[in-house]
Design a protein around this motif. Structure first.
Motif, PDB file in Angstrom:
ATOM      1  N   PHE A   1      20.505   7.008  77.241  1.00  0.00           N
ATOM      2  CA  PHE A   1      19.652   7.668  76.573  1.00  0.00           C
ATOM      3  C   PHE A   1      20.172   7.989  75.190  1.00  0.00           C
ATOM      4  O   PHE A   1      21.347   8.362  75.070  1.00  0.00           O
ATOM      5  CB  PHE A   1      18.838   8.817  77.139  1.00  0.00           C
ATOM      6  N   ASP A   2      19.519   8.212  74.192  1.00  0.00           N
ATOM      7  CA  ASP A   2      20.128   8.998  72.926  1.00  0.00           C
ATOM      8  C   ASP A   2      20.338  10.378  73.324  1.00  0.00           C
ATOM      9  O   ASP A   2      21.247  10.941  72.827  1.00  0.00           O
ATOM     10  CB  ASP A   2      19.430   8.473  71.737  1.00  0.00           C
TER      11      ASP A   2
ATOM     12  N   SER B   1      10.557  12.903  68.327  1.00  0.00           N
ATOM     13  CA  SER B   1       9.897  11.478  68.788  1.00  0.00           C
ATOM     14  C   SER B   1       9.433  10.729  67.165  1.00  0.00           C
ATOM     15  O   SER B   1       8.777   9.884  67.080  1.00  0.00           O
ATOM     16  CB  SER B   1       8.426  11.886  69.304  1.00  0.00           C
TER      17      SER B   1
ATOM     18  N   ASN C   1      13.287   7.014  65.704  1.00  0.00           N
ATOM     19  CA  ASN C   1      13.622   5.689  66.636  1.00  0.00           C
ATOM     20  C   ASN C   1      14.824   6.238  67.520  1.00  0.00           C
ATOM     21  O   ASN C   1      15.993   5.858  67.425  1.00  0.00           O
ATOM     22  CB  ASN C   1      13.784   4.439  65.960  1.00  0.00           C
ATOM     23  N   LEU C   2      14.416   6.922  68.692  1.00  0.00           N
ATOM     24  CA  LEU C   2      15.505   7.730  69.270  1.00  0.00           C
ATOM     25  C   LEU C   2      14.853   7.338  70.751  1.00  0.00           C
ATOM     26  O   LEU C   2      13.677   7.643  71.077  1.00  0.00           O
ATOM     27  CB  LEU C   2      15.807   9.175  69.114  1.00  0.00           C
ATOM     28  N   ASN C   3      15.720   6.866  71.822  1.00  0.00           N
ATOM     29  CA  ASN C   3      15.558   6.889  73.218  1.00  0.00           C
ATOM     30  C   ASN C   3      15.624   8.499  73.867  1.00  0.00           C
ATOM     31  O   ASN C   3      16.784   8.872  74.078  1.00  0.00           O
ATOM     32  CB  ASN C   3      16.345   5.794  73.871  1.00  0.00           C
TER      33      ASN C   3
ATOM     34  N   CYS D   1      14.623  11.533  76.729  1.00  0.00           N
ATOM     35  CA  CYS D   1      14.006  11.934  78.000  1.00  0.00           C
ATOM     36  C   CYS D   1      14.187  13.302  78.091  1.00  0.00           C
ATOM     37  O   CYS D   1      15.167  14.044  77.715  1.00  0.00           O
ATOM     38  CB  CYS D   1      14.952  11.228  79.056  1.00  0.00           C
TER      39      CYS D   1
ATOM     40  N   GLY E   1       6.549   8.131  72.896  1.00  0.00           N
ATOM     41  CA  GLY E   1       7.471   7.471  73.582  1.00  0.00           C
ATOM     42  C   GLY E   1       8.515   8.165  74.280  1.00  0.00           C
ATOM     43  O   GLY E   1       9.477   7.534  74.715  1.00  0.00           O
ATOM     44  N   VAL E   2       8.449   9.597  74.246  1.00  0.00           N
ATOM     45  CA  VAL E   2       9.418  10.253  75.177  1.00  0.00           C
ATOM     46  C   VAL E   2       9.011  10.369  76.522  1.00  0.00           C
ATOM     47  O   VAL E   2       7.988  10.178  77.180  1.00  0.00           O
ATOM     48  CB  VAL E   2       9.182  11.759  74.681  1.00  0.00           C
ATOM     49  N   GLU E   3      10.042  10.039  77.615  1.00  0.00           N
ATOM     50  CA  GLU E   3       9.873  10.032  78.883  1.00  0.00           C
ATOM     51  C   GLU E   3      10.163  11.451  79.310  1.00  0.00           C
ATOM     52  O   GLU E   3      10.941  12.269  78.883  1.00  0.00           O
ATOM     53  CB  GLU E   3      11.137   9.193  79.433  1.00  0.00           C
TER      54      GLU E   3
ATOM     55  N   SER F   1      23.651   9.985  78.814  1.00  0.00           N
ATOM     56  CA  SER F   1      22.781  10.323  77.416  1.00  0.00           C
ATOM     57  C   SER F   1      23.996  10.331  76.278  1.00  0.00           C
ATOM     58  O   SER F   1      25.132  11.114  76.639  1.00  0.00           O
ATOM     59  CB  SER F   1      22.048  11.466  77.333  1.00  0.00           C
TER      60      SER F   1
ATOM     61  N   ASN G   1      10.487   6.972  62.966  1.00  0.00           N
ATOM     62  CA  ASN G   1       9.497   6.174  63.685  1.00  0.00           C
ATOM     63  C   ASN G   1       8.303   5.949  62.930  1.00  0.00           C
ATOM     64  O   ASN G   1       7.436   6.856  62.558  1.00  0.00           O
ATOM     65  CB  ASN G   1       9.366   6.999  64.968  1.00  0.00           C
TER      66      ASN G   1
END
Length: 477
Positions: A2-3, A21, A24-26, A28, A163-165, A193, A363
């Protein structure tokens, strides 16, 4: 990899997740409980402070008024209840009026707009139920009230939709710094991360102290409350504070956004960070202090009592920023009052830190709008008929006290990060929050949860974990 991993899904963690969000970040979010808003964010005063009480040049002083000003737009975008009802700090001794002046100056230094000092007649004209011993008050028109858990849920749902987990029932056990980031060991496996954001509330010191030599100390400070029926809600239209004196800070009296009356809290430091119990002495104490504010307290209208825990830092201010000795580990700790009021500004501050560090692209698909659950109790008859024609489940009443339908409960379960237990349904719909305190509706809600989640009724819990409501069927025990 994760970022960003955010630890904690309270109002701070979820507000940060939503702001990040936008890029463009991954991302969690890890949460040890079974739902978002399951800690401090579910049980507090729900006050959006104007910002006059915080010390100037502290993070509390800088972020409170700034966060307060963001609530109008946020409540529209995220569809959570918020009301700018104003607040009064009441003075009952002529010798203490100069302290109101000091608060006013402090507020002006914190950029709080419109504050003024009112005399006795002006105060009683605004709030006739106030004790006539009042001599003056500081009035702050920008003060407000909000539902803290609905606000948190709204933030979380919008972050999730962007898009956030979210990993619930996932408790962080250890954090290790490695060359390209962090390894976070949890009850549900390991996560990797680039950046870790510590928004763990009462447990933020544990996380920081796992990895940093610069130790943080968080004290769990419990506050007890009495909640009154909506029949008493009109006794105060504004939030009523007592001017702090040498005898203590006093308690507040406030309407809630849902129309109840709330009195509390006290402040008791506790060792057990899960201690949510109330005491007779504690509740008697806040009610006795409230008698200074109100001419009369409608004791027959008390429908429940509860307590909440705040994360008090021994630094006596918010702790926000990258740990000096651990690159990529960002603390957002010690977020006690006015933390709820400051949450939007805190999220923007953390956003700035992350953007400077990672330089992420925007994003382009970010959608700031989140639609809440339709509230049957707030509709007129024509709106109700139209809704029932579209979905007949809105014609089945489940909670009579709060006018909550089966359609609302189904929506609470089926939507993003939907409810999985009784308290999750309650926080999203208010089912069970009325004068009977779920005495009539809990069995219906258990049945709906069982059907929707496809699990036996005996496995339905109040708030996850071992909080099962049923132990078996009649005549089988």
């Amino acid at each position: 990899m994760f970022d960003i991993v955010i630890v904690g899904a309270g109002v701070i963690g979820c507000s940060i997740a939503r702001e990040l969000s936008r890029y463009n970040l991954n991302i969690c979010v890890l949460e040890k409980d079974s739902d978002v808003a399951a800690g401090t964010s579910k049980a507090n005063s729900g006050i959006v402070h104007a910002g006059f009480d915080a010390k100037p040049n502290t993070l509390k002083g800088k972020l409170n008024a700034k966060g307060n000003a963001m609530f109008d737009m946020l409540s529209k975008e995220l569809d959570f209840p918020f009301k700018r009802n104003g607040s009064l700090v009441l003075c009952f001794d002529e010798n203490d009026v100069d302290k109101l002046e000091e608060l006013k100056v402090k507020g002006e230094n914190n950029a709080v707009p419109g504050i003024e000092i009112l005399n006795k007649e002006e105060v009683l004209k605004l709030e006739p139920s106030i004790n006539e011993n009042v001599v003056a008050a500081l009035y702050a028109p920008t003060g407000g009230i909000v539902c803290p858990y609905e606000m948190t849920i709204a933030y979380a749902e919008n972050a999730y939709s962007n898009g956030v987990e979210f990993k619930l029932n996932t408790e962080v056990k250890n954090i290790e710094k490695v060359e390209d980031g962090f390894i976070i060991e949890t009850s549900e496996g390991s996560f990797k991360s680039k950046v870790v954001i510590n928004a763990a509330g009462l447990f933020a010191d544990d996380l920081n102290n796992m990895i940093s030599k610069n130790k943080i100390n968080i004290i769990a400070r419990k506050g007890e409350y009495c909640l009154f029926d909506k029949a008493a809600g009109a006794m105060a239209t504004r939030t009523l504070f007592q001017l702090p004196t040498k005898m203590g800070k006093g308690v507040l009296v406030t309407p809630t956004v849902d129309g109840n009356l709330l009195i509390g809290p006290n402040a008791v430091d506790v060792q057990d960070r899960t201690d949510m119990g109330t005491t007779q002495d504690g509740l008697d104490g806040i009610l006795n202090k409230a008698k200074m504010t109100l001419k009369e307290i409608p004791m027959r209208q008390v429908i429940t009592s509860f307590s909440g825990l705040r994360a008090h830092s021994t630094a006596d201010d918010f702790i926000i920023g990258e740990a000096e000795d651990v690159e990529g580990f960002i603390n957002v700790a010690g977020i006690e009052s006015p933390g709820l009021s400051s949450a939007p500004a805190i999220a923007k501050m953390v956003e700035g830190i992350v953007v400077e560090k990672l330089s992420p692209a925007r994003n382009e698909k970010f959608n700031p709008i989140r639609q809440g659950i339709p509230k049957f109790r707030e509709m007129d008859n024509e709106e109700r008929r139209n809704l029932i024609n579209k979905d007949s489940s809105y014609g089945k009443m489940v909670c009579r006290c709060e006018t909550v339908t089966e359609g609302e409960i189904l929506s609470a379960i089926r939507r993003p990060l939907g409810a999985r237990d009784l308290d999750g349904v309650k926080r999203r719909t208010r089912a069970g929050m009325g004068r009977c305190q779920s005495g009539f509706c809990s069995t219906k809600i258990v049945s709906i949860l069982s059907r929707e989640l496809n699990v036996p009724e005996i496995e339905i819990t109040k708030f996850g974990g071992n909080s099962r409501l049923l132990i078996g069927r009649n005549k089988e025990i």
